[in-house]
Structures are given as C-alpha cells and as structure tokens.
Design a protein around this motif. Structure first.
Motif, mmCIF file in Angstrom:
data_model
loop_
_atom_site.group_PDB
_atom_site.id
_atom_site.type_symbol
_atom_site.label_atom_id
_atom_site.label_comp_id
_atom_site.label_asym_id
_atom_site.label_seq_id
_atom_site.Cartn_x
_atom_site.Cartn_y
_atom_site.Cartn_z
ATOM 1 N N ASN A 417 22.511 19.378 45.201
ATOM 2 C CA ASN A 417 22.677 18.226 46.094
ATOM 3 C C ASN A 417 21.469 17.302 46.100
ATOM 4 O O ASN A 417 21.572 16.163 46.567
ATOM 5 C CB ASN A 417 22.971 18.700 47.518
ATOM 6 C CG ASN A 417 24.371 19.256 47.658
ATOM 7 O OD1 ASN A 417 25.163 19.217 46.723
ATOM 8 N ND2 ASN A 417 24.682 19.784 48.826
ATOM 9 N N GLU A 418 20.352 17.770 45.592
ATOM 10 C CA GLU A 418 19.171 16.912 45.532
ATOM 11 C C GLU A 418 19.400 15.731 44.601
ATOM 12 O O GLU A 418 18.724 14.704 44.706
ATOM 13 C CB GLU A 418 17.957 17.719 45.070
ATOM 14 C CG GLU A 418 17.542 18.804 46.060
ATOM 15 C CD GLU A 418 16.438 19.703 45.513
ATOM 16 O OE1 GLU A 418 15.960 19.411 44.379
ATOM 17 O OE2 GLU A 418 16.064 20.676 46.188
ATOM 18 N N ARG A 419 20.369 15.856 43.710
ATOM 19 C CA ARG A 419 20.669 14.794 42.751
ATOM 20 C C ARG A 419 21.730 13.826 43.276
ATOM 21 O O ARG A 419 22.013 12.820 42.625
ATOM 22 C CB ARG A 419 21.149 15.404 41.433
ATOM 23 C CG ARG A 419 20.159 16.327 40.761
ATOM 24 C CD ARG A 419 20.793 17.066 39.594
ATOM 25 N NE ARG A 419 21.396 16.155 38.627
ATOM 26 C CZ ARG A 419 22.168 16.566 37.610
ATOM 27 N NH1 ARG A 419 22.432 17.856 37.461
ATOM 28 N NH2 ARG A 419 22.683 15.675 36.773
ATOM 29 N N LEU A 420 22.332 14.151 44.417
ATOM 30 C CA LEU A 420 23.478 13.374 44.883
ATOM 31 C C LEU A 420 23.077 12.339 45.934
ATOM 32 O O LEU A 420 22.019 12.426 46.554
ATOM 33 C CB LEU A 420 24.539 14.311 45.451
ATOM 34 C CG LEU A 420 25.088 15.365 44.483
ATOM 35 C CD1 LEU A 420 26.213 16.153 45.148
ATOM 36 C CD2 LEU A 420 25.563 14.738 43.179
ATOM 37 N N ALA A 421 23.983 11.391 46.138
ATOM 38 C CA ALA A 421 23.729 10.293 47.076
ATOM 39 C C ALA A 421 23.780 10.796 48.515
ATOM 40 O O ALA A 421 24.812 11.315 48.949
ATOM 41 C CB ALA A 421 24.765 9.194 46.873
ATOM 42 N N SER A 606 28.914 5.793 43.090
ATOM 43 C CA SER A 606 29.142 7.179 42.686
ATOM 44 C C SER A 606 28.306 8.154 43.507
ATOM 45 O O SER A 606 27.202 7.834 43.954
ATOM 46 C CB SER A 606 28.792 7.335 41.199
ATOM 47 O OG SER A 606 28.683 8.690 40.826
ATOM 48 N N VAL A 607 28.821 9.370 43.671
ATOM 49 C CA VAL A 607 28.026 10.414 44.324
ATOM 50 C C VAL A 607 26.800 10.750 43.486
ATOM 51 O O VAL A 607 25.832 11.326 43.994
ATOM 52 C CB VAL A 607 28.870 11.682 44.580
ATOM 53 C CG1 VAL A 607 30.073 11.370 45.448
ATOM 54 C CG2 VAL A 607 29.304 12.361 43.288
ATOM 55 N N LEU A 608 26.818 10.387 42.192
ATOM 56 C CA LEU A 608 25.684 10.643 41.311
ATOM 57 C C LEU A 608 24.557 9.633 41.505
ATOM 58 O O LEU A 608 23.473 9.822 40.961
ATOM 59 C CB LEU A 608 26.138 10.595 39.845
ATOM 60 C CG LEU A 608 27.075 11.704 39.388
ATOM 61 C CD1 LEU A 608 27.618 11.393 38.001
ATOM 62 C CD2 LEU A 608 26.362 13.040 39.392
ATOM 63 N N SER A 609 24.819 8.562 42.239
ATOM 64 C CA SER A 609 23.813 7.513 42.420
ATOM 65 C C SER A 609 23.047 7.748 43.710
ATOM 66 O O SER A 609 23.398 7.235 44.776
ATOM 67 C CB SER A 609 24.481 6.132 42.423
ATOM 68 O OG SER A 609 25.018 5.841 41.157
#
Length: 641
Positions: A417-421, A606-609
């Motif tokens: 989750n540290e990588r997610l928005a 995106s959730v990736l941003s």
C-alpha cells in the motif's frame, strides 16, 4: 431430515433447487421455487416498494448479459434465469454431508478443449497482438475441461457438492444449483459485488472483492518462505493492482462516495492462495442497477473492460455460458429494499440435460506473462473442481501452514500500500477549495472507464462534472470551463477508427478555439500529434507500471497504462510555447502544458498514482488559468530523475 432436504435429495429433472454454503459457515441454506427467465437485469422479478410481496430471488447471470452494457459477447442463448424462492430451509453442514450422495459420478472421455500448446500460443498472441498494440492492460482467456456422463444432472451436482464441501477450503460460496437444462456445482473464492444496509447508519454499502495473484502450493506443502517470495513477484503484484484499478472504476460509477480500498488480505484455499482487496462505498442505486454497472469482474475478463470483452470474443473459440457471470442472491429487507450477494461463477462444474460436463478455467494475461506458467495456472485453477469430479486424485500435498499468519507476511502485504494513492485508501470527502471549486468539466469517455475515477477526483475539488461517451460529443466548444479528453485503448495514429478520429477533431478544435483542455493517456498522444510530435510504439508496454517522474518541478509517482508514446527529439520540436516533461534518455513525453491546455500520459486517477490527485489538480488549474495568461516565451523541458 427436513422436508425440503428430502425433496432435494430425491429431486427429479423438473424440480429446481439451490444448496448454498456461504463464507465457510456451519449451516447450509436450501431453496426451491418458480423458474422465471427474463431478458434484462432490470426485469429480475423483485417486489416493488410498498408491495406486500417481496420474494427472495436467486439469479443465474450468464456472461452474454454483458451486452446490456454495450460490450461484445458471443451469444449462446444462455438464459438470465431466476429462481423465485417459495420455500427455504436451513440445515447443519454435518447433516447435509451425511445425506448427500457420496458415490462417484462416472465420466466418459475428458480433456481440455484447448491443448496446452494451443493455449500457450494464445497467450503469446494476446501479449503481442493485444497488449503489444495498446488494446489493454490484461485479458483473461479461458479453456474448458469437457467430458460426458450418464448420471442425471440433479444427482451429479449433489455428489460434486459433497466432494467440494469436504475437499475445498476458503470458498466464499460452495453451492449446487439445478434447474431444467442448467445445473452447476462449485466452490468460488470470490465475491463480485454485495449490497448491504448498515444497521446503524442505514446506509446501503456496496462491497467488491478483487482477487488476483495466484500462489500454487508446492507438493511439499506451502511455507511462509515460499509465500513471501510470491508476494515479492512483480507480475503477481501488478496483476492485483490492475484489477483493483478496474473495479475502482466500477465503484466510482455506482457509489457517490467513490470507493475506499481495504486490505490487502490473503485468500487461502486447498491448492492455491490468492491475494485480495475489499472495496467499499455507499450507493442509493437499485441493486439490479448496481449489478448491471459492475458486469463483470476484471479478474475474469480483463481491462479496460469494454475492450477486454472484444479481445475475449476474438481469442476464445466459443461462448462462455455462465463462466465469469455471477450467482446473484437478492434478499428482501421487508421494507421494499433488497440486499444483494453476488459471487463470481468460477471454480464451477456445469452439466446440461444431455450429460455434457464442462469445467472452465482462465488465466490473467499481462505483459510479463510466461505462456508455460499460464497454462499451468489454468490447470491449477481447475484442479479443485476436477478432483471433486474424480478426474484427478486428491493432491498429496505436504502440510500447509496458515500463510497469512506467517512471520513477515503481514508486513509484506502492508508494504504494497505504500505504492498506492492515499486518496483511494481513505474515506473521501469533498475539498472544494482553490481555483477549481465551482468550475465545470465535461469528460470525453473514449471507452476506458478510468473516466469515472477522473470525474470523482475532479468532483473532490468542487467541480461539477459530466461524463459523455465520445460518440455523443460533437461540439468541442461545448459550454463548460474544461474539456477533459479521456483515455482509451488503441493507436492514436489510426484515423480509420471513428473513436480516435473524433478525439483528433475535438482536441484540434479545442486548441484552435483557445478553450481550456486537459488530455489524458490516448488523448495526450492525440494532442502531441496535433502539436507536431511523433508517436512511437514502446518496446515493452507500460501496462500497470509505476514511474517516479519530475513533472514540471514536482516529483510524482504515477501509474501508466500505455503501449504508444509521444517522443521529443532534435528532429521534432513542438509548437513554440509548449512545456514538456520528458525522459532524458528516451525522449518519451510524460506531460505537456501550454496556454489553455495540459496533458499527461499516465493515469493520475489510478490507484497506482500515489501523487496523482495533487498532479491532477495542478494540471487542471493550469489549463483553466492559461486562458488569460500570456504565452510562455519559449519551451522548457523537465525530465524524470
């Protein structure tokens, strides 16, 4: 023995029934009732508000129903079938297991309809021809084990149910359903969508459950060390993030509050363990409309959803029947409202009146996919059901620990989750401040429902937002403050494609009018063409990839889903007064801005941003402010570190 259980156990071909064990409970629900086939989800016969008749209804939703959303599907005529419940009983699991038939169901013949070699070839073609040409990020292609039996369908599914109840663990629903002509038994791990009323607030909560990433238990038994290595696998991690993105698009369509991501969690079964998230939000929509807007799970179709359906139609040999559809249980609350529980129809065996037995299984194909591994994954996913059918001997696996409880696993999951928005990981509340508050926007939907997430984030800033399909937007001078030309699949140079041609028309005219424009992904590439930049196909598609970029002086971690890119170099300079954010090595153009416009190749929604919300606000504000601002004296370039 209860009356209904006795009748189910001695059912003939014309006696419909359903037997459901939910969430690993120690009781099982039995249903019978009237069969009603309908044309559309809106026709499912629920009671009307205020009516004294509020039946419980179990609906079998075939994959072909996705055509209600305007998406492609081969039509096999599989009916949208409703069991309108007239009688229901609950029995203990122990009693059911004691009473169910335990003899084997003899099968004749048997094998996959697509060979291992042919399936591996399909994997290669999908990566090269679909993902490699910008048609999407991931696609699920199935194959089926088929055989025949002379055992009546109503008895076969009960025998298979017995074996599944004993042999499979961790299922969301374990079930047997028999109706004339259509019978099935399965142990599905995945809830697709549920709607429940919160007893305290009275809110109707929508929950979705994307599951992806498959850890196949070794013969020696699964260990925490094995599982931690799996959790570190890039392909498996990106596969889960991509399906979360796709289901968040759906959540943004059905929930006024968008959706919040909870997890990740572990779904451990007998032979496989998956990683999963829960998505939650609130909605006032009719439960049938919630189901329609979420057809179907990207874990069994792909993304973007509309193009995934087209890819499935191109690469699968026949229609899907009920595979990747749902069982949908509509339960009345007594006041005209209904709750909904709809698991995905996977890990399921089907049998028709002629004795044809089918067990479909599919793999999620992404840019990292290895054909041999994907072949093995389809076999592993079918294995639990094939064991229940007696096709495979029970696996002699070594002892398997509780993987979620193993040291280091929780930390590895949390680290994802540290990588997610953060925006999507927290409750979302409007923040109508700054220059965007009170402004209006029209988002052009170019057949990627990321537009729903874009709309939700722009509304977060206090904007009034409308999303329109590209075919309905004819005048780029439409009376809104900001036109957002949205993302979509495909080649930005292919002007034979009406959708791409319309984007070029809208972007070109908007630029000429000097009206505020924000262009995203495919539309960013279209804008780059209009500004004189070349477009090239990437050697390796950036589907579900995160890049840490310097975007006009701000460091941003952004998610990408692109196969084509605009490139800046000495031979191709854009129109004077345009700022570019580029990769200093490749020249890839990640973002642009100029007087009255801004664009970005990545998906800020995106959730990736991780930093997407901030960057979206900055670019939108620039586009709106640029109308009155003087043009920059010269182009400047910033690049990724």
């Amino acid at each position: 023995m209860t009356t209904l259980l006795h009748r189910v156990l001695h059912a003939g071909p014309d006696f419909p029934f359903a037997v459901l064990r939910r969430h690993g409970g120690d009781t099982v629900d039995l249903y019978t009732g009237d069969i009603v086939d309908v044309d559309a989800l809106a026709d499912i016969p629920l009671g009307t508000p205020g009516s004294s008749v509020q039946p419980e209804v179990l609906t079998l939703v075939p994959y072909r129903q996705v055509r209600e959303r305007g998406f492609a599907a081969m039509d096999d005529g599989a009916p949208l079938r409703c069991l309108v419940v007239t009688e229901r009983e609950t029995v203990s699991l122990d009693e059911l297991l004691e009473r169910l038939p335990q003899d084997a169901v003899p099968l004749v013949g048997g094998g996959f309809d697509v060979s291992d070699d042919d399936y591996a070839d399909i994997v290669r073609r999908v990566i090269e021809e679909e993902i490699g040409r910008g048609e999407g990020a991931n696609f699920v292609i199935r194959r089926e084990f088929t055989a025949t039996t002379e055992v009546p369908a109503e008895r076969a599914v009960l025998a298979w149910l017995h074996a599944l109840l004993l042999g499979e663990t961790g299922a969301y629903w374990t079930f047997a359903v028999h109706t004339p002509g259509i019978s099935m038994a399965g142990a599905t791990p995945e809830r697709h969508v549920a709607v429940n009323r919160d007893p305290d607030s009275g809110d109707r909560t929508v929950t979705m459950n994307p599951i992806s990433g498959t850890f196949r238990h070794p013969r020696s038994g699964a260990t925490g060390e094995d599982f931690r290595a799996f959790l570190g696998d890039v392909k498996e991690t990106e596969e889960l993030f991509m399906v979360v993105d796709e289901e968040m698009k759906m959540m943004s369509r059905v929930c006024a509050s968008g959706g919040r991501i909870l997890g990740p969690y572990v779904k451990q079964m007998s032979r496989l363990t998956h990683t999963e998230y829960l998505l939650a939000g609130t909605s006032d929509l009719d439960v049938r409309e919630v189901l329609r807007l979420t057809m179907f799970a990207p874990t069994v179709t792909g993304s973007p959803m509309q193009n995934a359906c087209s890819v499935i139609a191109r690469h699968e040999r026949n229609a899907r029947g009920y595979y990747s559809g749902v069982l949908a249980l509509f339960t009345p609350l007594g006041d005209g409202e209904y709750e909904l529980d709809a698991p995905i129809l996977i890990r399921t065996a089907y049998i028709d009146d002629a004795g044809l037995v089918r067990v479909p299984a599919g793999a999620t194909l992404v840019r990292h996919s290895d054909p041999t591994s994907e072949v093995a994954e389809t076999a592993a996913k079918a294995a639990g059901v094939l064991t229940a059918l007696g096709v495979m001997a029970p696996a002699e696996l070594g002892p398997t620990v509780d993987l979620a409880a193993e040291p280091g696993v929780e930390a590895a999951l949390r680290a994802r989750n540290e990588r997610l928005a953060p925006f999507w990981l927290q409750p979302q509340h409007p923040a109508p401040v700054g220059s965007l508050s009170g402004r209006t926007a029209l988002i052009v939907d170019a057949e990627d429902e990321f537009t729903a997430m874009l709309a939700h984030q722009l509304r977060h800033f206090g904007m009034t937002v409308v999303v329109e399909h590209w075919s309905n937007v004819h005048d780029p001078r439409v009376d809104v403050d900001l036109l957002v030309a949205g993302p979509g699949p495909g080649d930005p140079l292919d002007l034979t494609e009406p959708r791409v041609r319309r984007l070029h028309e809208l972007v070109s005219a908007r630029l000429a009018a000097g009206a505020p424009l924000l262009a995203v992904c495919l539309s960013h590439q279209v804008l780059a063409i209009q500004l004189g930049l070349p477009i090239e196909r990437l050697d390796s598609p950036r589907q579900g990839l995160q890049l840490d970029l310097d975007l006009f002086g701000e460091q941003s971690l952004i998610g990408f889903y692109n196969t084509f890119t605009a490139r800046a170099g000495t031979d191709a300079a854009p129109t004077s007064g345009v700022e570019l954010a580029t990769d200093p090595q490749s020249g890839d153009v990640f973002a642009m801005r100029g007087r009255g416009f801004a664009s970005v190749q990545g998906h800020l929604e995106s959730v990736l941003s991780r930093d997407g919300l901030r960057t979206l606000g900055s670019l939108a504000a620039h586009a709106l402010a640029g109308v009155a601002a003087p043009a920059p004296a010269a182009a400047s370039v910033s690049s990724r570190s």
